[in-house]
Design a protein around this motif. Structure first.
Motif, mmCIF file in Angstrom:
data_model
loop_
_atom_site.group_PDB
_atom_site.id
_atom_site.type_symbol
_atom_site.label_atom_id
_atom_site.label_comp_id
_atom_site.label_asym_id
_atom_site.label_seq_id
_atom_site.Cartn_x
_atom_site.Cartn_y
_atom_site.Cartn_z
ATOM 1 N N LEU A 296 9.828 -10.162 -1.122
ATOM 2 C CA LEU A 296 9.927 -10.055 0.333
ATOM 3 C C LEU A 296 11.085 -9.144 0.748
ATOM 4 O O LEU A 296 11.024 -8.503 1.808
ATOM 5 N N SER A 297 12.127 -9.059 -0.073
ATOM 6 C CA SER A 297 13.207 -8.104 0.197
ATOM 7 C C SER A 297 12.692 -6.673 0.081
ATOM 8 O O SER A 297 13.089 -5.788 0.860
ATOM 9 N N ALA A 298 11.797 -6.433 -0.882
ATOM 10 C CA ALA A 298 11.179 -5.111 -1.000
ATOM 11 C C ALA A 298 10.351 -4.794 0.244
ATOM 12 O O ALA A 298 10.327 -3.645 0.713
ATOM 13 N N ALA A 299 9.689 -5.809 0.789
ATOM 14 C CA ALA A 299 8.933 -5.605 2.031
ATOM 15 C C ALA A 299 9.878 -5.232 3.170
ATOM 16 O O ALA A 299 9.585 -4.318 3.969
ATOM 17 N N MET A 300 11.016 -5.933 3.291
ATOM 18 C CA MET A 300 11.993 -5.583 4.320
ATOM 19 C C MET A 300 12.495 -4.155 4.143
ATOM 20 O O MET A 300 12.675 -3.421 5.119
ATOM 21 N N LEU A 302 10.881 -1.589 2.843
ATOM 22 C CA LEU A 302 9.854 -0.649 3.281
ATOM 23 C C LEU A 302 9.751 -0.616 4.807
ATOM 24 O O LEU A 302 9.473 0.431 5.397
ATOM 25 N N ARG A 303 10.021 -1.747 5.448
ATOM 26 C CA ARG A 303 9.950 -1.799 6.918
ATOM 27 C C ARG A 303 11.159 -1.123 7.569
ATOM 28 O O ARG A 303 11.006 -0.265 8.440
ATOM 29 N N ALA A 312 4.699 -3.101 4.355
ATOM 30 C CA ALA A 312 5.513 -4.315 4.373
ATOM 31 C C ALA A 312 4.665 -5.526 4.747
ATOM 32 O O ALA A 312 4.760 -6.594 4.112
ATOM 33 N N ALA A 313 3.823 -5.361 5.753
ATOM 34 C CA ALA A 313 2.971 -6.472 6.190
ATOM 35 C C ALA A 313 1.979 -6.869 5.108
ATOM 36 O O ALA A 313 1.654 -8.052 4.950
ATOM 37 N N ARG A 314 1.496 -5.907 4.343
ATOM 38 C CA ARG A 314 0.566 -6.218 3.246
ATOM 39 C C ARG A 314 1.243 -7.072 2.175
ATOM 40 O O ARG A 314 0.635 -8.009 1.638
ATOM 41 N N ILE A 315 2.509 -6.754 1.862
ATOM 42 C CA ILE A 315 3.235 -7.557 0.878
ATOM 43 C C ILE A 315 3.409 -8.975 1.393
ATOM 44 O O ILE A 315 3.170 -9.956 0.674
ATOM 45 N N ASN A 352 -3.457 -10.442 -5.177
ATOM 46 C CA ASN A 352 -3.787 -10.533 -3.760
ATOM 47 C C ASN A 352 -3.562 -9.202 -3.038
ATOM 48 O O ASN A 352 -4.241 -8.920 -2.046
ATOM 49 N N LEU A 353 -2.636 -8.379 -3.537
ATOM 50 C CA LEU A 353 -2.499 -7.030 -2.997
ATOM 51 C C LEU A 353 -3.735 -6.197 -3.332
ATOM 52 O O LEU A 353 -4.262 -5.451 -2.486
#
Length: 356
Positions: A296-300, A302-303, A312-315, A352-353
């Motif tokens: 989730l930090s990786a998603a942040m 990318l955002r 980010a939303a896909r993760i 799931n991705l």
């Protein structure tokens, strides 16, 4: 997009490896990502004699964003303070001027029973804690331990300038403007002059944000209210030391400190992204650590640093889907769910991705 990977110590390499797999997935889809690894913390002390070696400093400056695992371990506790792993983390924050720490505290519905509080208290929880990161008692001078009147005395200086407070206040007000329009500023103005200035400057800054409702709360009351009625908060802004303590307290509302990511940003949204938990040396190497906060930090990252909102939303959706399917690491496991390890959790998120 050049990303520096600093796995660090303890469970750091295990959890960063799973986030790296997620980033490689998007690289294969065509996202232009360049990954380069470096050393920070205890592993850097072991290899280079310094917790923040020059090679890592250069890499951090060149990178567009940094993904960090965790630093520290009991084997380093007897080193001189300047050589301890945590000094590497403080140094990289200071070097890159990462003054704004964003810690979302979000309870996934599937984990309501994992919280130590009653489900009705935490269901629907969504708080953003904005912590000032480069000032306060952690960096203030003078500091040290010295002899006075025949005995040792330890001392640290809590200090904030008007400009430092205003800078973080703008970040918090802007965040509240994009959310539910409520900002609570936490201080200890009844005792500490430093935080009287904090309250004064935040109150003054509020005039520029008429759409945000500002409130103030003393830190001891804030600590109590976080466990009494946490859903009263939307965005919380506070100083470095209070933010360190309150954000860890808030993390347990969600069921596990292993679920929460964070972003530490400069004024241009270059950032260092890391899970808020520590290096957990007691479980390092056992393959049971929860990698979701790092993913989730990786998603942040990318955002905030790359404006890749869709990715980010896909993760985040893949993580939520994995939880919906009942998969859990040991820290969030409960009867009726499926206990899996670190790599298996990464497998499920990747699956799931791929199904999206």
């Amino acid at each position: 997009m050049k990303i520096a990977l600093l796995a660090g110590d303890g469970i750091g390499p295990e959890i960063v490896a799973q986030a790296e797999r997620v980033l490689h997935h998007f690289k294969q889809e065509g996202l232009k990502i360049e990954l380069e690894s470096g050393l920070l913390g205890g592993c850097a002390v072991d290899a280079a004699g310094e917790p923040f070696p020059e090679s890592t400093r250069r890499l951090a400056i060149e990178a567009d964003a940094i993904l960090l695992g965790a630093v520290g371990g009991t084997q380093y506790d007897n080193l001189p303070r300047e050589k301890r792993p945590e000094q590497g983390l403080l140094a990289i924050r200071k070097e890159l001027n990462l003054f704004a720490n964003l810690r979302p505290v979000v309870l996934y519905p599937q984990l309501a029973n994992a919280s130590t509080l009653k489900p009705e208290i935490v269901t629907g929880l969504d708080i953003l804690i904005v912590r000032e990161l480069t000032g306060d008692i952690y960096f203030g001078r003078p500091r040290g331990i010295e002899y006075r009147d025949g005995e040792k005395v330890g001392f640290n200086t809590m200090i904030y300038s008007e400009s430092e407070i205003r800078r973080i206040a703008h970040v918090a007000f802007q965040a509240a403007s994009r959310r539910n329009g409520r900002l609570c500023s936490v201080d200890k103005m009844n005792v500490l002059e430093c935080t009287q200035l904090w309250r004064d400057v935040v109150t003054e800054t509020a005039q520029l944000y008429p759409n945000v409702k500002l409130s103030h709360m003393l830190v001891d009351n804030a600590a109590m209210q976080l466990v009494r009625n946490p859903k009263q908060f939307d965005v919380v802004v506070t100083g470095n030391m209070f933010g360190d303590i309150l954000s860890d307290e808030a993390s347990m509302l969600t069921g596990s400190i292993g679920m929460l990511p964070s972003a530490s940003l400069d004024d241009k949204n270059k950032g260092l992204y890391e899970p808020i938990h520590g290096s957990a040396p007691d479980i390092a190497g056992k393959g049971i650590a929860n990698p979701l906060a790092t993913i989730l930090s990786a998603a942040m990252m990318l955002r905030y640093s790359f404006n890749e909102e869709e990715v980010a939303a896909r993760i985040e959706h893949a993580v939520q889907k994995t939880l919906e399917e009942g998969y859990r690491t040991a820290d969030i496991y409960e009867d009726g769910t499926k206990k899996i390890g670190t790599t298996e959790m990464g497998d499920r998120v990747l699956t799931n991705l791929q199904l999206q």
